[in-house]
Design an enzyme around this catalytic site. Sequence first.
Site, PDB file in Angstrom:
ATOM      1  N   ASP A 176      43.812  26.052 -83.970  1.00 55.44           N
ATOM      2  CA  ASP A 176      44.903  26.838 -84.580  1.00 55.44           C
ATOM      3  C   ASP A 176      46.178  26.905 -83.747  1.00 55.44           C
ATOM      4  O   ASP A 176      47.070  27.666 -84.058  1.00 55.44           O
ATOM      5  CB  ASP A 176      44.413  28.250 -84.922  1.00 55.44           C
ATOM      6  CG  ASP A 176      44.655  29.271 -83.829  1.00 55.44           C
ATOM      7  OD1 ASP A 176      44.454  28.914 -82.650  1.00 55.44           O
ATOM      8  OD2 ASP A 176      45.061  30.388 -84.151  1.00 55.44           O
ATOM      9  N   GLU A 177      46.246  26.090 -82.717  1.00 54.00           N
ATOM     10  CA  GLU A 177      47.336  26.285 -81.761  1.00 54.00           C
ATOM     11  C   GLU A 177      47.834  24.935 -81.238  1.00 54.00           C
ATOM     12  O   GLU A 177      47.035  24.065 -80.926  1.00 54.00           O
ATOM     13  CB  GLU A 177      46.724  27.073 -80.606  1.00 54.00           C
ATOM     14  CG  GLU A 177      47.640  27.744 -79.683  1.00 54.00           C
ATOM     15  CD  GLU A 177      46.843  28.355 -78.519  1.00 54.00           C
ATOM     16  OE1 GLU A 177      47.409  28.447 -77.454  1.00 54.00           O
ATOM     17  OE2 GLU A 177      45.662  28.692 -78.691  1.00 54.00           O
ATOM     18  N   ASP A 227      50.961  29.237 -83.223  1.00 58.96           N
ATOM     19  CA  ASP A 227      49.604  29.793 -83.197  1.00 58.96           C
ATOM     20  C   ASP A 227      49.361  30.524 -84.517  1.00 58.96           C
ATOM     21  O   ASP A 227      50.123  31.407 -84.891  1.00 58.96           O
ATOM     22  CB  ASP A 227      49.484  30.772 -82.012  1.00 58.96           C
ATOM     23  CG  ASP A 227      48.062  31.245 -81.784  1.00 58.96           C
ATOM     24  OD1 ASP A 227      47.604  31.191 -80.645  1.00 58.96           O
ATOM     25  OD2 ASP A 227      47.401  31.680 -82.757  1.00 58.96           O
TER      26      ASP A 227
HETATM   27  N1  DCP Z   1      37.960  32.074 -81.583  1.00 60.23           N
HETATM   28  C1  DCP Z   1      36.613  32.144 -81.255  1.00 60.23           C
HETATM   29  N2  DCP Z   1      36.206  32.876 -80.173  1.00 60.23           N
HETATM   30  C2  DCP Z   1      37.119  33.540 -79.421  1.00 60.23           C
HETATM   31  C3  DCP Z   1      38.475  33.470 -79.732  1.00 60.23           C
HETATM   32  C4  DCP Z   1      38.860  32.720 -80.843  1.00 60.23           C
HETATM   33  O1  DCP Z   1      35.785  31.548 -81.944  1.00 60.23           O
HETATM   34  N3  DCP Z   1      36.720  34.253 -78.364  1.00 60.23           N
HETATM   35  C5  DCP Z   1      38.371  31.299 -82.777  1.00 60.23           C
HETATM   36  C6  DCP Z   1      38.591  32.190 -83.954  1.00 60.23           C
HETATM   37  C7  DCP Z   1      40.075  32.312 -84.082  1.00 60.23           C
HETATM   38  C8  DCP Z   1      40.572  30.985 -83.526  1.00 60.23           C
HETATM   39  O2  DCP Z   1      39.595  30.619 -82.539  1.00 60.23           O
HETATM   40  O3  DCP Z   1      40.470  32.530 -85.409  1.00 60.23           O
HETATM   41  C9  DCP Z   1      41.956  31.064 -82.929  1.00 60.23           C
HETATM   42  O4  DCP Z   1      41.995  31.890 -81.784  1.00 60.23           O
HETATM   43  P1  DCP Z   1      43.199  32.850 -81.472  1.00 60.23           P
HETATM   44  O5  DCP Z   1      43.022  33.377 -80.095  1.00 60.23           O
HETATM   45  O6  DCP Z   1      44.504  32.204 -81.802  1.00 60.23           O
HETATM   46  O7  DCP Z   1      42.951  34.103 -82.439  1.00 60.23           O
HETATM   47  P2  DCP Z   1      43.360  34.313 -83.937  1.00 60.23           P
HETATM   48  O8  DCP Z   1      44.108  33.172 -84.517  1.00 60.23           O
HETATM   49  O9  DCP Z   1      42.140  34.706 -84.701  1.00 60.23           O
HETATM   50  O10 DCP Z   1      44.285  35.600 -83.864  1.00 60.23           O
HETATM   51  P3  DCP Z   1      45.814  35.728 -83.399  1.00 60.23           P
HETATM   52  O11 DCP Z   1      46.559  36.189 -84.608  1.00 60.23           O
HETATM   53  O12 DCP Z   1      45.791  36.762 -82.327  1.00 60.23           O
HETATM   54  O13 DCP Z   1      46.235  34.384 -82.927  1.00 60.23           O
HETATM   55 MG    MG Z   2      45.722  32.331 -83.489  1.00 54.86          MG
END
Ligand code: DCP
Ligand code: MG
Length: 375
Positions: free
Chosen positions: A119-120, A23
């Site tokens: 991203d995952e 992730d």
């Molecule tokens: N995303 C979004 N709306 C949300 C959650 C996430 O548009 N409610 C998008 C933006 C994030 C991406 O999806 O960058 C990936 O989600 P993640 O939950 O993996 O969050 P992040 O990668 O940003 O942070 P982390 O470091 O906690 O994984």
């Molecule tokens: Mg993420």
Amino acid sequence: MRIDTTQYSMEKVNKQRKIIHIDMDAFYASIEQRDNPQYKGKPIAVGGSPEGRGGVVATASYEARKFGIRSAMSSKQALQLCADVIFVRPRFEVYKEVSQRIRAIFQRYTDLIEPLSLDEAFLDVSEDKQHIGSAIEIARLIKQAIKDELQLTASAGVSINKFVAKIASDMDKPDGLTFIGPSRIGAFMESLVVEKFFGVGKVTAAKMKKMGLFTGADLKKLTEAELTKHFGKPGKFYYKIVRGIDDREVQPHRETKSISAEDTFPYDLKELDEMYEALDKIAAIVHDRLFRHGLKGRTITLKIKYHDFKQVTRSQSFSSGVSDLETITATAKKLMEATDLEDKKIRLLGISLSNFGDVMVKKSKDVSDQLALGL
Ligand code: DCP
Ligand code: MG
């Protein structure tokens, strides 16, 4: 000569899998900080609107998270938490391209890749292409390649199944690598709070707590029959997962056919304004999920389950894909109004988008559509 196949097949059954869950860290925000040096070390929020009105934060940089800014939070709230937060327009084309490049890195080691969002992904490296053998080493190499080639960091979880690997990847963010081996799984599951278990939603978690079940250790005291008695069919799954057993395979060709969200209410809804309010919330979650996957759907479906568990669905299709919150909310409400609501008590509402074709959010025009709506 007789060949004894029993031993071979037993071996196959007992063979432990090697699963990695990767992730990316603060995905959209890290890309924006990478490409715009002026944002480095700063609290940024991708997706919020600078005026602080109406917009929703897609994700926040780690600097912004220190102030408590989180995904799905309103820009207004983000501004209240940190007056200096910088709102950045999302660039989906770039996120998609990065996502493809990450996938190409995974492919150096295995073809068994199941992406969950941009991203995952889950990777099954039980038999890796380069015969490295160690899943921990493969995770380390993938993280290094992402750093060297894309100037981004990822967190990885390594274990023998999907559920444990996913929990592990979240334990040491950012830039983490957590291995939970078979000998640690039992104790680990016992310490886990119930809402972290796969398949346990808000309502089920509340019900569990009411019954005095707070952790895996509490759940483990119940028999399979007791779990199914209280929680229905999923009880079977809970019984296994709390013992660290998760046989779900990494599914490389699973296509996202629909994106949905639904809510079972703590009490049955009778008032129209309660239903509208619920639909607003559900639509926002579906919209978030579409956003994460960069998808637009041509069909919107509303699901209603009444207090007697009877269920209806109503759909509307569009000539081109939609992903904006306004259309999703308005359509769901219209579909609900077209059902006979008189004397109805509603137990569950759900919204899904499907019929994606290949209408990904590609053009900058699509992004400005999102921005126009405060995203
Ligand atoms: N995303 C979004 N709306 C949300 C959650 C996430 O548009 N409610 C998008 C933006 C994030 C991406 O999806 O960058 C990936 O989600 P993640 O939950 O993996 O969050 P992040 O990668 O940003 O942070 P982390 O470091 O906690 O994984
Ligand atoms: Mg993420």
